[in-house]
Design a protein around this motif. Structure first.
Motif, PDB file in Angstrom:
ATOM      1  N   ILE A  59      -6.326  -6.211  -7.661  1.00  0.00           N
ATOM      2  CA  ILE A  59      -5.107  -6.675  -7.002  1.00  0.00           C
ATOM      3  C   ILE A  59      -4.401  -7.668  -7.920  1.00  0.00           C
ATOM      4  CG2 ILE A  59      -4.192  -8.076  -5.086  1.00  0.00           C
ATOM      5  CD1 ILE A  59      -6.327  -6.884  -3.297  1.00  0.00           C
ATOM      6  N   ASP A  60      -3.096  -7.563  -7.980  1.00  0.00           N
ATOM      7  CA  ASP A  60      -2.253  -8.486  -8.732  1.00  0.00           C
ATOM      8  C   ASP A  60      -1.713  -9.540  -7.768  1.00  0.00           C
ATOM      9  OD1 ASP A  60      -0.146  -9.733 -10.228  1.00  0.00           O
ATOM     10  OD2 ASP A  60       0.040  -7.929 -11.454  1.00  0.00           O
ATOM     11  N   ILE A  61      -1.788 -10.822  -8.135  1.00  0.00           N
ATOM     12  CA  ILE A  61      -1.287 -11.864  -7.236  1.00  0.00           C
ATOM     13  C   ILE A  61       0.235 -11.835  -7.098  1.00  0.00           C
ATOM     14  CG2 ILE A  61      -3.265 -13.378  -7.540  1.00  0.00           C
ATOM     15  CD1 ILE A  61      -1.546 -15.098  -9.435  1.00  0.00           C
ATOM     16  N   GLU A  62       0.895 -11.015  -7.889  1.00  0.00           N
ATOM     17  CA  GLU A  62       2.335 -10.812  -7.708  1.00  0.00           C
ATOM     18  C   GLU A  62       2.638  -9.791  -6.609  1.00  0.00           C
ATOM     19  OE1 GLU A  62       4.750 -10.381 -11.249  1.00  0.00           O
ATOM     20  OE2 GLU A  62       3.108 -11.132 -12.481  1.00  0.00           O
ATOM     21  N   ASP A  63       1.624  -9.073  -6.143  1.00  0.00           N
ATOM     22  CA  ASP A  63       1.794  -8.021  -5.143  1.00  0.00           C
ATOM     23  C   ASP A  63       1.612  -8.613  -3.745  1.00  0.00           C
ATOM     24  OD1 ASP A  63       1.632  -5.819  -3.455  1.00  0.00           O
ATOM     25  OD2 ASP A  63       0.483  -4.613  -4.884  1.00  0.00           O
ATOM     26  N   GLN A  64       2.718  -8.956  -3.106  1.00  0.00           N
ATOM     27  CA  GLN A  64       2.641  -9.646  -1.822  1.00  0.00           C
ATOM     28  C   GLN A  64       2.022  -8.773  -0.729  1.00  0.00           C
ATOM     29  OE1 GLN A  64       6.017 -12.248  -0.711  1.00  0.00           O
ATOM     30  NE2 GLN A  64       7.019 -11.554  -2.595  1.00  0.00           N
ATOM     31  N   SER A  65       2.328  -7.494  -0.702  1.00  0.00           N
ATOM     32  CA  SER A  65       1.795  -6.629   0.353  1.00  0.00           C
ATOM     33  C   SER A  65       0.280  -6.477   0.213  1.00  0.00           C
ATOM     34  CB  SER A  65       2.481  -5.263   0.330  1.00  0.00           C
ATOM     35  OG  SER A  65       2.288  -4.606  -0.919  1.00  0.00           O
ATOM     36  N   ALA A  66      -0.208  -6.367  -1.024  1.00  0.00           N
ATOM     37  CA  ALA A  66      -1.654  -6.257  -1.235  1.00  0.00           C
ATOM     38  C   ALA A  66      -2.355  -7.555  -0.827  1.00  0.00           C
ATOM     39  CB  ALA A  66      -1.956  -5.934  -2.699  1.00  0.00           C
ATOM     40  N   LEU A  67      -1.732  -8.681  -1.118  1.00  0.00           N
ATOM     41  CA  LEU A  67      -2.312  -9.959  -0.713  1.00  0.00           C
ATOM     42  C   LEU A  67      -2.348 -10.093   0.812  1.00  0.00           C
ATOM     43  CD1 LEU A  67      -0.807 -12.517  -3.270  1.00  0.00           C
ATOM     44  CD2 LEU A  67      -3.138 -11.611  -3.208  1.00  0.00           C
ATOM     45  N   THR A  68      -1.313  -9.621   1.467  1.00  0.00           N
ATOM     46  CA  THR A  68      -1.289  -9.682   2.933  1.00  0.00           C
ATOM     47  C   THR A  68      -2.454  -8.906   3.519  1.00  0.00           C
ATOM     48  OG1 THR A  68       1.120  -9.966   3.012  1.00  0.00           O
ATOM     49  CG2 THR A  68       0.049  -9.097   4.995  1.00  0.00           C
ATOM     50  N   ARG A  69      -2.704  -7.699   3.007  1.00  0.00           N
ATOM     51  CA  ARG A  69      -3.838  -6.906   3.490  1.00  0.00           C
ATOM     52  C   ARG A  69      -5.153  -7.618   3.223  1.00  0.00           C
ATOM     53  NH1 ARG A  69      -0.688  -2.816   1.129  1.00  0.00           N
ATOM     54  NH2 ARG A  69      -2.035  -2.800  -0.732  1.00  0.00           N
ATOM     55  N   LEU A  70      -5.270  -8.192   2.020  1.00  0.00           N
ATOM     56  CA  LEU A  70      -6.510  -8.876   1.641  1.00  0.00           C
ATOM     57  C   LEU A  70      -6.803 -10.048   2.575  1.00  0.00           C
ATOM     58  CD1 LEU A  70      -8.761  -9.196  -0.605  1.00  0.00           C
ATOM     59  CD2 LEU A  70      -7.219 -10.870  -1.651  1.00  0.00           C
ATOM     60  N   PHE A  71      -5.805 -10.855   2.849  1.00  0.00           N
ATOM     61  CA  PHE A  71      -6.005 -12.023   3.714  1.00  0.00           C
ATOM     62  C   PHE A  71      -6.213 -11.614   5.176  1.00  0.00           C
ATOM     63  CE2 PHE A  71      -4.785 -14.332   0.015  1.00  0.00           C
ATOM     64  CZ  PHE A  71      -5.149 -15.656   0.203  1.00  0.00           C
ATOM     65  N   ASP A  72      -5.644 -10.499   5.578  1.00  0.00           N
ATOM     66  CA  ASP A  72      -5.877 -10.016   6.944  1.00  0.00           C
ATOM     67  C   ASP A  72      -7.303  -9.485   7.117  1.00  0.00           C
ATOM     68  OD1 ASP A  72      -3.358 -10.702   7.788  1.00  0.00           O
ATOM     69  OD2 ASP A  72      -2.516  -8.683   7.578  1.00  0.00           O
ATOM     70  N   GLU A  73      -7.878  -8.981   6.019  1.00  0.00           N
ATOM     71  CA  GLU A  73      -9.215  -8.384   6.085  1.00  0.00           C
ATOM     72  C   GLU A  73     -10.333  -9.405   5.914  1.00  0.00           C
ATOM     73  OE1 GLU A  73      -9.016  -5.561   2.945  1.00  0.00           O
ATOM     74  OE2 GLU A  73      -7.720  -4.161   4.036  1.00  0.00           O
ATOM     75  N   ASN A  74     -10.003 -10.610   5.474  1.00  0.00           N
ATOM     76  CA  ASN A  74     -11.017 -11.621   5.191  1.00  0.00           C
ATOM     77  C   ASN A  74     -10.599 -12.967   5.770  1.00  0.00           C
ATOM     78  OD1 ASN A  74     -12.913 -10.328   2.905  1.00  0.00           O
ATOM     79  ND2 ASN A  74     -10.797  -9.736   2.465  1.00  0.00           N
ATOM     80  N   ARG A  75     -11.589 -13.777   6.070  1.00  0.00           N
ATOM     81  CA  ARG A  75     -11.332 -15.158   6.469  1.00  0.00           C
ATOM     82  C   ARG A  75     -11.910 -16.055   5.374  1.00  0.00           C
ATOM     83  NH1 ARG A  75      -9.598 -17.997  10.675  1.00  0.00           N
ATOM     84  NH2 ARG A  75     -10.408 -20.115  11.002  1.00  0.00           N
TER      85      ARG A  75
END
Length: 326
Positions: free
Chosen positions: A63-79
């Motif tokens: 995942i690239d930290i410039e990819d906002q949609s990928a980050l959103t999924r990542l944070f939704d899947e983890n606490r």
């Protein structure tokens, strides 16, 4: 840090982040690591570091930290209990060739993470920053110095990330530690940095590219010391900046080269080039704040650390001798 926690480590295939992740895993924590595996330098080295991270407490996503949609999924899947942002475009000289990507990764990428932290209620953010911000300041460099005159796009992008982090601390009460790293070296280091390159060139008998007369000096800091300081910075501090350096005892490049010659049993050849305008002549860290507030101090002296670097190079031949240098 006895209870298992879940940490996000960005840039996890990188030199420092991979050691941070390994140390957290060894402490019994769960680490989610992300990296975009860009080709700024030889990706085989990044994969080598990732291969050292394994087990059921480590998970990797490209995942690239410039990819906002990928980050959103990542944070939704983890606490996450904390986010340690070590993903960055590094290198002073290359930042002059491609300044835009330094801002989009180092500044905007950090902002993207701060937005996810705010959105999901993560309580802690650790940001990797740089001693390059201290150019032109009085030594030893202290965290209280005004660093408003960066002399490279790299340093300017890191200053931007620090400033935005403070804004998010002020607005949303996010606990934030900024770690300013001083000339990190160690086994499996970055091949655009002098220790890696000098070992390679001395060993194979190629001339060292030396910018200036070699009297420029650095506060060299071993990578595992940097990792332990970064992890110590996870503790609650409010908003603080910490120097993580070798302790204010800079060593010249000429002295460092002499140590490598002794370890390798070979003499260096030289190709001298003009001192680069974006470089700093000398760096020395005042680490008293990190010592007092984090209980941290470096443990590895330069001769010992360089020996480990040479050993890694020798142990990983012939592959290490063929890693592409940027």
């Amino acid at each position: 840090m006895t209870t298992q926690k879940t940490y996000l480590v960005t840039g996890v295939a990188g030199f420092i982040a991979s050691r941070v992740a390994a140390a957290l895993i060894d402490q019994g924590h769960r680490v989610v690591g992300i990296d975009n595996l860009n080709d700024y330098y030889d990706v085989s080295l990044k994969n080598h570091r990732l291969d050292q991270l394994h087990g059921d407490r480590f998970g990797f996503q490209e995942i690239d930290i410039e990819d906002q949609s990928a980050l959103t999924r990542l944070f939704d899947e983890n606490r996450f209990d904390a986010v340690l942002n070590l993903a960055a475009r590094a290198g002073v000289r290359y930042s002059m060739e491609n300044p835009h990507i330094y801002m989009t990764t180092n500044a905007m990428g950090s902002l993207n993470l701060l937005e996810q932290i705010r959105r999901t209620g993560v309580s802690k953010y650790v940001l990797a920053s740089t001693s390059s911000l201290y150019a032109g300041q009085e030594m030893p460099f202290r965290e209280t110095l005004a660093v408003n005159t960066p002399i490279s796009p790299y340093a300017a992008s890191k200053k931007s990330a620090e400033a935005m982090a403070y804004a998010y601390h002020h607005l949303y009460d996010i606990d934030i530690s900024i770690c300013r790293y001083f000339t990190v070296y160690g086994p499996a280091g970055r091949p655009d940095m002098c220790v890696f390159r000098f070992i390679r060139w001395i060993d194979e008998g190629s001339p060292i590219e030396l910018f200036g007369d070699g009297n420029q000096a650095r506060d060299f800091t071993f990578v595992d010391d940097i990792a332990s300081g970064t992890i110590a910075a996870i503790q609650p501090v409010g908003y603080e900046i910490f120097n993580l350096g070798g302790g204010g005892t800079p060593v010249s490049l000429n002295e460092m080269i002499a140590m490598l010659e002794s370890l390798l049993g070979k003499k260096a050849q030289y190709e001298t080039k003009p001192f680069h305008k974006a470089d700093i002549k000398i760096t020395a860290a005042d680490i008293s704040k990190a010592r007092e507030q984090l209980g941290w101090s470096p443990q590895t002296e330069l001769p010992e650390g360089l020996k480990a670097c040479v050993q890694w190079h020798q142990d990983n031949k012939p592959w290490s001798q063929n890693i592409i240098l940027p």
